[in-house]
Scaffold this active site. Structure first.
Site, PDB file in Angstrom:
ATOM      1  N   ARG A  47     -11.451  35.721  53.308  1.00 30.13           N
ATOM      2  CA  ARG A  47     -12.644  35.863  52.451  1.00 30.13           C
ATOM      3  C   ARG A  47     -13.769  36.506  53.265  1.00 30.13           C
ATOM      4  NH1 ARG A  47     -15.741  31.639  51.679  1.00 30.13           N
ATOM      5  NH2 ARG A  47     -14.084  30.176  51.177  1.00 30.13           N
ATOM      6  N   TYR A  99     -24.578  53.423  34.020  1.00 24.71           N
ATOM      7  CA  TYR A  99     -23.299  52.919  33.527  1.00 24.71           C
ATOM      8  C   TYR A  99     -23.561  51.687  32.641  1.00 24.71           C
ATOM      9  CZ  TYR A  99     -18.694  50.753  33.827  1.00 24.71           C
ATOM     10  OH  TYR A  99     -17.491  50.182  33.533  1.00 24.71           O
ATOM     11  N   ASP A 171     -26.256  54.628  43.005  1.00 26.13           N
ATOM     12  CA  ASP A 171     -24.847  54.521  42.610  1.00 26.13           C
ATOM     13  C   ASP A 171     -24.258  55.929  42.750  1.00 26.13           C
ATOM     14  OD1 ASP A 171     -22.443  54.563  41.191  1.00 26.13           O
ATOM     15  OD2 ASP A 171     -23.121  53.127  39.683  1.00 26.13           O
ATOM     16  N   LYS A 196     -13.027  54.674  40.971  1.00 24.34           N
ATOM     17  CA  LYS A 196     -13.049  56.021  40.402  1.00 24.34           C
ATOM     18  C   LYS A 196     -12.531  57.043  41.427  1.00 24.34           C
ATOM     19  CE  LYS A 196     -14.793  53.560  37.132  1.00 24.34           C
ATOM     20  NZ  LYS A 196     -16.215  53.354  36.913  1.00 24.34           N
TER      21      LYS A 196
HETATM   22  C1  LIG Z   1     -17.092  52.274  36.647  1.00 29.55           C
HETATM   23  C2  LIG Z   1     -18.470  52.323  37.124  1.00 29.55           C
HETATM   24  C3  LIG Z   1     -19.125  51.171  37.585  1.00 29.55           C
HETATM   25  C4  LIG Z   1     -18.443  49.808  37.558  1.00 29.55           C
HETATM   26  O1  LIG Z   1     -17.378  49.761  38.445  1.00 29.55           O
HETATM   27  P1  LIG Z   1     -16.029  48.904  38.214  1.00 29.55           P
HETATM   28  O2  LIG Z   1     -15.212  49.280  39.380  1.00 29.55           O
HETATM   29  O3  LIG Z   1     -15.459  49.310  36.895  1.00 29.55           O
HETATM   30  O4  LIG Z   1     -16.442  47.468  38.210  1.00 29.55           O
HETATM   31  C5  LIG Z   1     -20.421  51.297  38.059  1.00 29.55           C
HETATM   32  N1  LIG Z   1     -21.047  52.497  38.082  1.00 29.55           N
HETATM   33  C6  LIG Z   1     -20.447  53.618  37.639  1.00 29.55           C
HETATM   34  C7  LIG Z   1     -21.183  54.911  37.681  1.00 29.55           C
HETATM   35  C8  LIG Z   1     -19.149  53.572  37.150  1.00 29.55           C
HETATM   36  O5  LIG Z   1     -18.570  54.689  36.700  1.00 29.55           O
END
Ligand SMILES: *Cc1c(COP(=O)(O)O)cnc(C)c1O
Length: 378
Positions: A47, A99, A171, A196
């Site tokens: 962890r 998002y 982000d 992604k």
């Molecule tokens: C998918 C996404 C998230 C969330 O991420 P997860 O891995 O699905 O929890 C946050 N910000 C953006 C821009 C995303 O495309």
């Protein structure tokens, strides 16, 4: 310092194990034995840290030019962890077209814990400055945004944030460090949905927080250990493997995206194309200055709801599925999927309506993708 293409493959070579294994081993162990009292191998319990996860984290830190990266079980786990550095009463300014899941977390979970949010068009520095108050602790942006691809000048915003002692959080999911390195542009924290492009194969979830400040890193590591939302050894290994081809995927997917964006622009049933790489996009010039590429996310609006729904029904190669950034081209209906939790007014303000579709362009042969879209429009 080696080139980022090399870093993707050899980002953290200081830990090659005694066998010489070229692929990083998956240390599928929850706990680690101590050599003797008061001694440690450097690991005690997964962890807190696991060698496979650590290897991945060092690679991601190097890619983002940060000093530390922390790997979470998903992008949302990373953002939830990040929100734990704030205390009740703190105020955060966020992009209005973040998002959808981030907006849901802020509005439905974090506000109940006493955090206060304002959503603004964060491409407008004036709008942000007008919202700053003495409780403001952070500005949270995506650039380009999802799904309308608005671009914020990160350096200009970081100067404002810095002068007011406010953290700038970016982000960076859409462009990845291969195309954009927000820490070098003055951001304090970079966040990723590693699900992604970093993973790149639509086969696992992951999230990252990357920083270059040691105190912030220590705080975030303490939170990760306390919450227990770290990335598993196997998923860490999938990410290490995915990142090895990041550079080549980003380049080729961008090339495909440009071909498709140009084709869409010439289609009679397409009303508007949102792709940062098109010279008439409002964020084109800023992007050229602060990023090395435009990425491969395209949104577009068509002449009617019927056309939009027909495209979703008729695509074959292109899959009607949420998510983005993988080798498979995916199409989504933001109104019903990623942005379904927003109110009608919020969607209208962002031009997210029943005629808008979003494409995450993959790695297939571009002409095959265009042919698939062509038949789906008819
Ligand atoms: C998918 C996404 C998230 C969330 O991420 P997860 O891995 O699905 O929890 C946050 N910000 C953006 C821009 C995303 O495309």
């Amino acid at each position: 310092m080696v080139n980022i293409r090399t870093l993707c493959i050899h980002g953290n070579e200081d830990k090659r194990d005694l066998t010489g294994s070229v692929s990083v081993p998956i240390y599928q162990s929850a706990t680690f034995a101590h050599p003797s009292v008061g001694e440690t191998t450097g690991y005690d319990y997964s962890r807190r840290q696991n060698p496979t996860r650590e290897h991945l984290e060092k690679t991601v830190a190097a890619l983002e030019s940060g000093t530390d990266a922390i790997a979470f079980s998903s992008g949302m786990a990373a953002i939830s962890g990040l929100m734990e550095i704030f205390t009740p009463g703190d105020h955060i300014i966020a992009s209005s077209d973040l998002y959808g899941g981030s907006i849901r977390l802020f509005q439905q979970v974090n506000t109940k814990n006493g955090l206060r949010f304002n959503f603004a068009d964060t491409t407008s520095l004036d709008q942000i400055e007008a919202l700053i108050c003495k409780e403001t602790k952070a500005i949270f942006i995506e650039t380009p945004t999802n799904p309308t691809m608005r671009v914020t000048d990160i350096s200009a915003l970081s100067r404002i944030a810095r002068s007011r002692n406010i953290l700038l959080i970016v982000d960076n999911t859409f462009l990845t460090p291969y195309f954009q390195q927000p820490l070098l542009l003055g951001a304090d924290i970079v966040m990723h949905s590693g699900t992604k492009y970093l993973c790149g194969h639509n086969d696992t979830l992951a999230g990252f927080l990357v920083v270059s400040d040691a105190d912030l890193a220590a705080k975030l590591r303490h939170i990760l250990m306390s919450l227990g939302s770290g990335l598993s050894p196997f998923d860490s290994w999938l990410l290490i493997r995915g990142i090895k081809t990041l550079s080549i995927r980003m380049e080729k997917q961008q090339e495909n995206a440009m071909a498709i964006a140009q084709w869409l622009q010439g289609h009679e049933k397409v009303k508007k194309v949102y792709y940062v790489g098109l010279p008439d996009h409002p964020g084109f010039e800023i992007s050229k200055r602060q990023s090395k590429g435009f990425g491969s996310m395209i949104s577009f609006s068509v002449d009617s709801e019927e056309t939009a729904k027909r495209i979703l029904e008729k695509v074959n190669l292109i899959l009607y599925a949420e998510s983005l950034g993988g080798v498979e081209t995916l199409i989504t209906y933001p109104m019903l999927q990623t942005h379904a939790d927003l109110s009608q007014e919020e969607r209208d303000a962002k031009e997210i309506n029943e005629t808008m579709l979003r494409l995450s362009v993959g790695l297939e042969y571009a002409d095959d993708l265009i042919e698939d879209l062509e038949q789906a429009f008819e």
